[in-house]
Design a protein around this motif. Structure first.
Motif, PDB file in Angstrom:
ATOM      1  N   GLU A  34       2.063  64.177  20.365  1.00  0.00           N
ATOM      2  CA  GLU A  34       0.928  64.432  21.235  1.00  0.00           C
ATOM      3  C   GLU A  34      -0.199  63.438  20.951  1.00  0.00           C
ATOM      4  O   GLU A  34      -0.385  63.012  19.811  1.00  0.00           O
ATOM      5  CB  GLU A  34       0.418  65.863  21.029  1.00  0.00           C
ATOM      6  CG  GLU A  34       1.432  66.921  21.403  1.00  0.00           C
ATOM      7  CD  GLU A  34       0.918  68.327  21.166  1.00  0.00           C
ATOM      8  OE1 GLU A  34      -0.225  68.468  20.663  1.00  0.00           O
ATOM      9  OE2 GLU A  34       1.632  69.288  21.479  1.00  0.00           O
ATOM     10  N   SER A  70      -4.118  69.828  29.193  1.00  0.00           N
ATOM     11  CA  SER A  70      -3.857  71.251  28.984  1.00  0.00           C
ATOM     12  C   SER A  70      -3.271  71.533  27.615  1.00  0.00           C
ATOM     13  O   SER A  70      -3.363  72.650  27.106  1.00  0.00           O
ATOM     14  CB  SER A  70      -2.893  71.762  30.057  1.00  0.00           C
ATOM     15  OG  SER A  70      -1.583  71.260  29.828  1.00  0.00           O
ATOM     16  N   GLY A  71      -2.625  70.506  27.024  1.00  0.00           N
ATOM     17  CA  GLY A  71      -1.924  70.710  25.771  1.00  0.00           C
ATOM     18  C   GLY A  71      -0.563  71.361  25.939  1.00  0.00           C
ATOM     19  O   GLY A  71       0.108  71.670  24.954  1.00  0.00           O
ATOM     20  N   THR A  72      -0.138  71.540  27.184  1.00  0.00           N
ATOM     21  CA  THR A  72       1.150  72.178  27.478  1.00  0.00           C
ATOM     22  C   THR A  72       2.029  71.206  28.258  1.00  0.00           C
ATOM     23  O   THR A  72       1.565  70.574  29.212  1.00  0.00           O
ATOM     24  CB  THR A  72       0.964  73.452  28.315  1.00  0.00           C
ATOM     25  OG1 THR A  72       0.161  74.374  27.573  1.00  0.00           O
ATOM     26  CG2 THR A  72       2.302  74.101  28.654  1.00  0.00           C
ATOM     27  N   ARG A  88      -3.900  66.253  23.549  1.00  0.00           N
ATOM     28  CA  ARG A  88      -4.729  67.242  22.858  1.00  0.00           C
ATOM     29  C   ARG A  88      -6.173  67.070  23.331  1.00  0.00           C
ATOM     30  O   ARG A  88      -6.694  65.951  23.358  1.00  0.00           O
ATOM     31  CB  ARG A  88      -4.655  67.049  21.343  1.00  0.00           C
ATOM     32  CG  ARG A  88      -3.270  67.285  20.759  1.00  0.00           C
ATOM     33  CD  ARG A  88      -3.329  67.297  19.233  1.00  0.00           C
ATOM     34  NE  ARG A  88      -4.193  68.372  18.748  1.00  0.00           N
ATOM     35  CZ  ARG A  88      -3.792  69.626  18.520  1.00  0.00           C
ATOM     36  NH1 ARG A  88      -2.532  69.958  18.760  1.00  0.00           N
ATOM     37  NH2 ARG A  88      -4.624  70.529  18.055  1.00  0.00           N
ATOM     38  N   ASP A 133       2.095  66.789  30.921  1.00  0.00           N
ATOM     39  CA  ASP A 133       0.952  67.686  30.760  1.00  0.00           C
ATOM     40  C   ASP A 133       0.213  67.721  32.099  1.00  0.00           C
ATOM     41  O   ASP A 133      -0.365  66.719  32.522  1.00  0.00           O
ATOM     42  CB  ASP A 133       0.062  67.121  29.653  1.00  0.00           C
ATOM     43  CG  ASP A 133      -1.077  68.031  29.252  1.00  0.00           C
ATOM     44  OD1 ASP A 133      -1.642  68.698  30.138  1.00  0.00           O
ATOM     45  OD2 ASP A 133      -1.420  68.038  28.063  1.00  0.00           O
ATOM     46  N   ILE A 161       2.115  64.589  26.246  1.00  0.00           N
ATOM     47  CA  ILE A 161       1.212  65.735  26.164  1.00  0.00           C
ATOM     48  C   ILE A 161      -0.045  65.301  25.428  1.00  0.00           C
ATOM     49  O   ILE A 161       0.011  64.518  24.470  1.00  0.00           O
ATOM     50  CB  ILE A 161       1.878  66.917  25.417  1.00  0.00           C
ATOM     51  CG1 ILE A 161       3.146  67.362  26.155  1.00  0.00           C
ATOM     52  CG2 ILE A 161       0.913  68.099  25.286  1.00  0.00           C
ATOM     53  CD1 ILE A 161       3.956  68.395  25.402  1.00  0.00           C
ATOM     54  N   TRP A 206       5.242  70.446  30.726  1.00  0.00           N
ATOM     55  CA  TRP A 206       6.111  71.035  31.745  1.00  0.00           C
ATOM     56  C   TRP A 206       7.203  70.042  32.120  1.00  0.00           C
ATOM     57  O   TRP A 206       6.906  68.895  32.465  1.00  0.00           O
ATOM     58  CB  TRP A 206       5.318  71.391  33.002  1.00  0.00           C
ATOM     59  CG  TRP A 206       4.497  72.632  32.876  1.00  0.00           C
ATOM     60  CD1 TRP A 206       3.198  72.722  32.499  1.00  0.00           C
ATOM     61  CD2 TRP A 206       4.933  73.971  33.141  1.00  0.00           C
ATOM     62  NE1 TRP A 206       2.791  74.030  32.495  1.00  0.00           N
ATOM     63  CE2 TRP A 206       3.826  74.825  32.895  1.00  0.00           C
ATOM     64  CE3 TRP A 206       6.145  74.539  33.560  1.00  0.00           C
ATOM     65  CZ2 TRP A 206       3.893  76.211  33.047  1.00  0.00           C
ATOM     66  CZ3 TRP A 206       6.209  75.907  33.717  1.00  0.00           C
ATOM     67  CH2 TRP A 206       5.105  76.737  33.462  1.00  0.00           C
TER      68      TRP A 206
END
Length: 331
Positions: free
Chosen positions: A143, A256-258, A297, A225, A295, A260
């Motif tokens: 990340e 978002s830190g997520t 942070r 992200d 992704i 997909w």
């Protein structure tokens, strides 16, 4: 003659804001949010000649962003104390095919605006919208935070990274610089050059019988992200609201830190479709990525500005599909 000083808006710590790129995807969401957040703010939108006019609550100045003389005249006459620079060639795919135009807009245009700001608005805050794409090959290491090395891998990202470095030098010592590196963001109104609106537009056409029941897709394995465009706009507003307390040169990830997987987002969209369809790879859309996961942070943004994403991806996908259906019905 230079514009007279105006009292600061009660919603933001500025009195006169110049917005570029206000007719673009992000700008059409951000402009009304700015109007609502700071109704007393004097607002000027710099648009390309012949562009559609924004809402009546925005004054308009026309110029190509890389026209140094015209841009300087606009900055001189309006005398902004805040410049919010969105204007860019934003498609990664298009940037490779149109590299010269990408650099002209993303770098030369930013230079023209920065040079004018340094000379004619030497105390203005300058918010530059860069991109999470600038981290590039560094995503192979995990990340990305703001301290992650920039290793851009395409013309879009390289032009943005170069503009970041240039701004640190060209802006004056009293120009506060806020650089935002937003990761993938999407929502209503984004065009079909981008993956999720492309899926939604095909679903809408299939539902209406305007396209055979076959979804043409590119690389579905990449993990990215994603944010709702409204959350990205909210991040920009939150940073502007806190601008006086920020360092003179600041960088913030907007993410978002997520992660997909693109295939999983397509599955969520397919579940909302009103007609069945087959999914078929399209070689013209296939751009295999050697960055399988990207992704970001955004701990610093959350700490400094109190920002959190407010729109879950499922809501964003519903909005994109609803917009695509409205567009298909107008054809």
């Amino acid at each position: 003659m230079q514009a007279a000083a105006a009292p600061r808006s009660p919603g933001l710590p500025f009195s006169r804001l110049l917005l570029t790129g206000g007719n673009g995807f992000v700008g059409t969401h951000l402009a009304p949010m700015l109007s609502a957040a700071a109704p007393g703010l004097s607002r000027l939108m710099l648009v390309r000649p012949g562009s559609p006019a924004p809402g009546a609550d925005w004054a308009v100045a026309e110029a190509e962003i890389d026209d140094r003389e015209s841009v300087a005249a606009i900055v001189r006459d309006f005398a902004p104390d805040c410049i919010l620079h969105l204007a860019a060639q934003a498609s990664v795919g298009a940037s490779q095919a149109q590299a010269e135009a990408t650099w002209r807009v993303n770098f030369d245009g930013t230079f023209a605006l920065a040079a004018a700001c340094a000379r004619l608005a030497p105390r203005a805050t300058f918010l530059f919208t860069s991109s999470g794409e600038t981290y590039g090959a560094s995503f192979r290491d995990g990340e990305a935070s703001e301290g992650t090395p920039l290793r851009p891998q395409n013309a879009y990202a390289r032009s943005k990274a170069a503009a970041e470095e240039m701004l640190r030098d060209v802006l004056g010592p009293e120009n506060r610089l806020i650089v935002t590196r937003a990761f993938n963001h999407t929502g209503r109104g984004q065009d079909e050059r981008f993956v999720l609106p492309a899926f939604a537009a095909q679903i809408a056409r299939i539902e209406r019988g305007a396209q055979p029941p076959v979804m043409m897709v590119g690389n579905l394995d990449a993990v990215r992200d994603f944010l709702d465009v409204r959350d990205v706009c909210a991040a920009y507003l939150a940073l502007l609201a806190r601008a006086p307390s920020l360092k003179m040169r600041s960088v913030f990830n907007v993410s978002s830190g997520t992660g997909w997987r693109i295939a999983d987002l397509l599955t969520l969209l397919k579940a909302q479709a009103g007609a069945p369809f087959e999914i078929r790879p399209d070689e013209a859309r296939l751009r295999p990525s050697d960055i399988p996961v990207a992704i970001g942070r955004s701990d610093l943004l959350r700490e400094v500005a109190g920002w959190r994403p407010a729109h879950p991806i499922e809501e964003t996908l519903r909005d994109i599909l609803a917009h695509a259906r409205q567009a298909a019905a107008r054809v």
